[in-house]
Design a protein around this motif. Sequence first.
Motif, PDB file in Angstrom:
ATOM      1  N   GLY A 135     -14.480 -45.843 -16.028  1.00 23.52           N
ATOM      2  CA  GLY A 135     -13.265 -46.232 -16.893  1.00 23.52           C
ATOM      3  C   GLY A 135     -12.165 -45.169 -16.776  1.00 23.52           C
ATOM      4  O   GLY A 135     -11.117 -45.155 -17.132  1.00 23.52           O
ATOM      5  N   ARG A 136     -12.362 -44.235 -15.885  1.00 18.67           N
ATOM      6  CA  ARG A 136     -11.259 -42.999 -15.582  1.00 18.67           C
ATOM      7  C   ARG A 136     -11.108 -43.012 -14.260  1.00 18.67           C
ATOM      8  O   ARG A 136     -11.959 -43.604 -13.203  1.00 18.67           O
ATOM      9  CB  ARG A 136     -11.946 -41.607 -15.834  1.00 18.67           C
ATOM     10  CG  ARG A 136     -12.252 -41.597 -17.302  1.00 18.67           C
ATOM     11  CD  ARG A 136     -13.105 -39.966 -17.609  1.00 18.67           C
ATOM     12  NE  ARG A 136     -14.169 -39.701 -16.788  1.00 18.67           N
ATOM     13  CZ  ARG A 136     -15.543 -40.445 -17.007  1.00 18.67           C
ATOM     14  NH1 ARG A 136     -15.614 -40.850 -17.959  1.00 18.67           N
ATOM     15  NH2 ARG A 136     -16.236 -39.992 -16.224  1.00 18.67           N
ATOM     16  N   PHE A 137     -10.008 -42.642 -13.573  1.00 17.78           N
ATOM     17  CA  PHE A 137      -9.321 -42.712 -12.456  1.00 17.78           C
ATOM     18  C   PHE A 137      -8.804 -41.516 -11.834  1.00 17.78           C
ATOM     19  O   PHE A 137      -8.016 -40.663 -12.687  1.00 17.78           O
ATOM     20  CB  PHE A 137      -8.592 -43.985 -12.073  1.00 17.78           C
ATOM     21  CG  PHE A 137      -7.106 -43.939 -12.551  1.00 17.78           C
ATOM     22  CD1 PHE A 137      -6.268 -43.414 -12.107  1.00 17.78           C
ATOM     23  CD2 PHE A 137      -6.781 -44.136 -13.801  1.00 17.78           C
ATOM     24  CE1 PHE A 137      -4.821 -43.292 -12.446  1.00 17.78           C
ATOM     25  CE2 PHE A 137      -5.397 -44.068 -14.486  1.00 17.78           C
ATOM     26  CZ  PHE A 137      -4.756 -43.621 -13.571  1.00 17.78           C
ATOM     27  N   MET A 138      -8.448 -41.243 -10.661  1.00 19.78           N
ATOM     28  CA  MET A 138      -7.509 -40.260 -10.199  1.00 19.78           C
ATOM     29  C   MET A 138      -7.181 -40.738  -9.008  1.00 19.78           C
ATOM     30  O   MET A 138      -7.615 -41.412  -8.298  1.00 19.78           O
ATOM     31  CB  MET A 138      -8.234 -38.968  -9.917  1.00 19.78           C
ATOM     32  CG  MET A 138      -9.170 -39.066  -8.879  1.00 19.78           C
ATOM     33  SD  MET A 138     -10.266 -37.320  -8.627  1.00 19.78           S
ATOM     34  CE  MET A 138      -9.132 -36.220  -8.310  1.00 19.78           C
ATOM     35  N   PHE A 139      -5.766 -39.983  -8.560  1.00 16.44           N
ATOM     36  CA  PHE A 139      -5.445 -40.512  -7.087  1.00 16.44           C
ATOM     37  C   PHE A 139      -5.742 -39.267  -6.324  1.00 16.44           C
ATOM     38  O   PHE A 139      -5.772 -38.074  -6.567  1.00 16.44           O
ATOM     39  CB  PHE A 139      -3.707 -40.404  -7.068  1.00 16.44           C
ATOM     40  CG  PHE A 139      -3.142 -41.544  -7.892  1.00 16.44           C
ATOM     41  CD1 PHE A 139      -3.231 -42.771  -7.131  1.00 16.44           C
ATOM     42  CD2 PHE A 139      -2.618 -41.641  -9.169  1.00 16.44           C
ATOM     43  CE1 PHE A 139      -2.490 -43.900  -7.654  1.00 16.44           C
ATOM     44  CE2 PHE A 139      -1.776 -42.694  -9.752  1.00 16.44           C
ATOM     45  CZ  PHE A 139      -1.778 -43.649  -9.073  1.00 16.44           C
ATOM     46  N   ILE A 140      -5.993 -39.263  -4.961  1.00 20.33           N
ATOM     47  CA  ILE A 140      -6.348 -38.331  -4.098  1.00 20.33           C
ATOM     48  C   ILE A 140      -5.322 -38.356  -3.008  1.00 20.33           C
ATOM     49  O   ILE A 140      -5.424 -39.539  -2.099  1.00 20.33           O
ATOM     50  CB  ILE A 140      -7.804 -38.253  -3.641  1.00 20.33           C
ATOM     51  CG1 ILE A 140      -8.490 -37.758  -4.845  1.00 20.33           C
ATOM     52  CG2 ILE A 140      -7.869 -37.347  -2.567  1.00 20.33           C
ATOM     53  CD1 ILE A 140     -10.009 -37.655  -4.715  1.00 20.33           C
ATOM     54  N   GLU A 141      -4.824 -37.523  -2.435  1.00 20.71           N
ATOM     55  CA  GLU A 141      -4.067 -37.429  -1.128  1.00 20.71           C
ATOM     56  C   GLU A 141      -4.973 -36.829  -0.033  1.00 20.71           C
ATOM     57  O   GLU A 141      -5.434 -35.583  -0.348  1.00 20.71           O
ATOM     58  CB  GLU A 141      -2.660 -36.850  -1.263  1.00 20.71           C
ATOM     59  CG  GLU A 141      -1.801 -36.682   0.149  1.00 20.71           C
ATOM     60  CD  GLU A 141      -1.616 -37.826   0.850  1.00 20.71           C
ATOM     61  OE1 GLU A 141      -1.495 -37.900   2.095  1.00 20.71           O
ATOM     62  OE2 GLU A 141      -1.561 -38.954   0.070  1.00 20.71           O
ATOM     63  N   CYS A 142      -5.134 -37.229   0.987  1.00 24.73           N
ATOM     64  CA  CYS A 142      -5.928 -36.456   2.111  1.00 24.73           C
ATOM     65  C   CYS A 142      -5.186 -35.872   3.235  1.00 24.73           C
ATOM     66  O   CYS A 142      -4.263 -36.391   3.595  1.00 24.73           O
ATOM     67  CB  CYS A 142      -7.000 -37.608   2.645  1.00 24.73           C
ATOM     68  SG  CYS A 142      -8.163 -38.290   1.620  1.00 24.73           S
ATOM     69  N   LYS A 143      -5.358 -34.633   3.497  1.00 17.57           N
ATOM     70  CA  LYS A 143      -4.712 -33.788   4.460  1.00 17.57           C
ATOM     71  C   LYS A 143      -5.842 -33.227   5.299  1.00 17.57           C
ATOM     72  O   LYS A 143      -6.953 -32.981   5.100  1.00 17.57           O
ATOM     73  CB  LYS A 143      -3.755 -32.846   4.026  1.00 17.57           C
ATOM     74  CG  LYS A 143      -2.568 -33.291   3.124  1.00 17.57           C
ATOM     75  CD  LYS A 143      -1.778 -34.278   4.034  1.00 17.57           C
ATOM     76  CE  LYS A 143      -0.571 -34.619   3.178  1.00 17.57           C
ATOM     77  NZ  LYS A 143       0.259 -35.620   3.869  1.00 17.57           N
ATOM     78  N   VAL A 144      -5.304 -32.999   6.487  1.00 11.02           N
ATOM     79  CA  VAL A 144      -6.285 -32.129   7.498  1.00 11.02           C
ATOM     80  C   VAL A 144      -6.154 -30.608   6.796  1.00 11.02           C
ATOM     81  O   VAL A 144      -4.932 -30.282   6.224  1.00 11.02           O
ATOM     82  CB  VAL A 144      -5.517 -32.167   8.815  1.00 11.02           C
ATOM     83  CG1 VAL A 144      -6.119 -33.502   9.210  1.00 11.02           C
ATOM     84  CG2 VAL A 144      -4.270 -31.620   9.138  1.00 11.02           C
ATOM     85  N   PRO A 145      -6.943 -29.718   7.111  1.00 14.70           N
ATOM     86  CA  PRO A 145      -6.705 -28.298   6.697  1.00 14.70           C
ATOM     87  C   PRO A 145      -5.388 -27.684   7.167  1.00 14.70           C
ATOM     88  O   PRO A 145      -5.145 -27.810   8.349  1.00 14.70           O
ATOM     89  CB  PRO A 145      -7.820 -27.570   7.281  1.00 14.70           C
ATOM     90  CG  PRO A 145      -9.063 -28.697   7.463  1.00 14.70           C
ATOM     91  CD  PRO A 145      -8.270 -29.909   7.826  1.00 14.70           C
ATOM     92  N   GLY A 146      -4.436 -27.394   6.181  1.00 11.06           N
ATOM     93  CA  GLY A 146      -3.430 -26.758   6.476  1.00 11.06           C
ATOM     94  C   GLY A 146      -2.115 -27.822   6.301  1.00 11.06           C
ATOM     95  O   GLY A 146      -1.119 -27.586   6.686  1.00 11.06           O
ATOM     96  N   GLY A 147      -2.595 -28.999   6.210  1.00  9.93           N
ATOM     97  CA  GLY A 147      -1.617 -30.039   6.260  1.00  9.93           C
ATOM     98  C   GLY A 147      -0.749 -30.111   4.911  1.00  9.93           C
ATOM     99  O   GLY A 147      -1.065 -29.462   3.927  1.00  9.93           O
ATOM    100  N   LYS A 148       0.509 -30.361   5.121  1.00  8.18           N
ATOM    101  CA  LYS A 148       1.359 -30.352   3.960  1.00  8.18           C
ATOM    102  C   LYS A 148       1.730 -31.659   3.570  1.00  8.18           C
ATOM    103  O   LYS A 148       1.908 -32.636   4.356  1.00  8.18           O
ATOM    104  CB  LYS A 148       2.724 -29.617   4.315  1.00  8.18           C
ATOM    105  CG  LYS A 148       2.477 -28.160   5.033  1.00  8.18           C
ATOM    106  CD  LYS A 148       2.269 -27.284   3.845  1.00  8.18           C
ATOM    107  CE  LYS A 148       2.498 -25.811   4.841  1.00  8.18           C
ATOM    108  NZ  LYS A 148       1.440 -24.744   4.015  1.00  8.18           N
ATOM    109  N   PRO A 149       2.261 -31.932   2.364  1.00  9.55           N
ATOM    110  CA  PRO A 149       2.327 -33.072   1.619  1.00  9.55           C
ATOM    111  C   PRO A 149       3.926 -33.150   2.024  1.00  9.55           C
ATOM    112  O   PRO A 149       4.661 -32.405   2.423  1.00  9.55           O
ATOM    113  CB  PRO A 149       2.453 -32.882   0.149  1.00  9.55           C
ATOM    114  CG  PRO A 149       2.482 -31.430  -0.107  1.00  9.55           C
ATOM    115  CD  PRO A 149       1.742 -30.860   1.038  1.00  9.55           C
TER     116      PRO A 149
END
Length: 91
Positions: free
Chosen positions: A41-55
């Motif tokens: 019943g809980r959730f989260m968002f995840i943004e995947c990056k490569v090592p050193g990747g910037k949003p």
Amino acid sequence: MPRYALRVDATQTQIVSALKAAGYVVEVIGKPLDLLVGTGGRFMFIECKVPGGKPTQFQRGFFERWAGYPVSLVDSPEAALRHARLVLGAV
């Protein structure tokens, strides 16, 4: 209509596999961030990056608007599992 990059970071497939193997429910959503992850019943968002990747600028704005909510930026399956366990608890 604005166009958005459809490129998937190389780590995403491994991250999704690790989260699913650990028992989390995972949906690849792409926007606003890469993944919606949940359990119990809980959730989260995840943004995947490569090592050193910037949003991106859009992602930075999302992180600011959603400050205090369960949002994580990760660059490896290990980091994703660590964040999921901290935010959602172990499955």
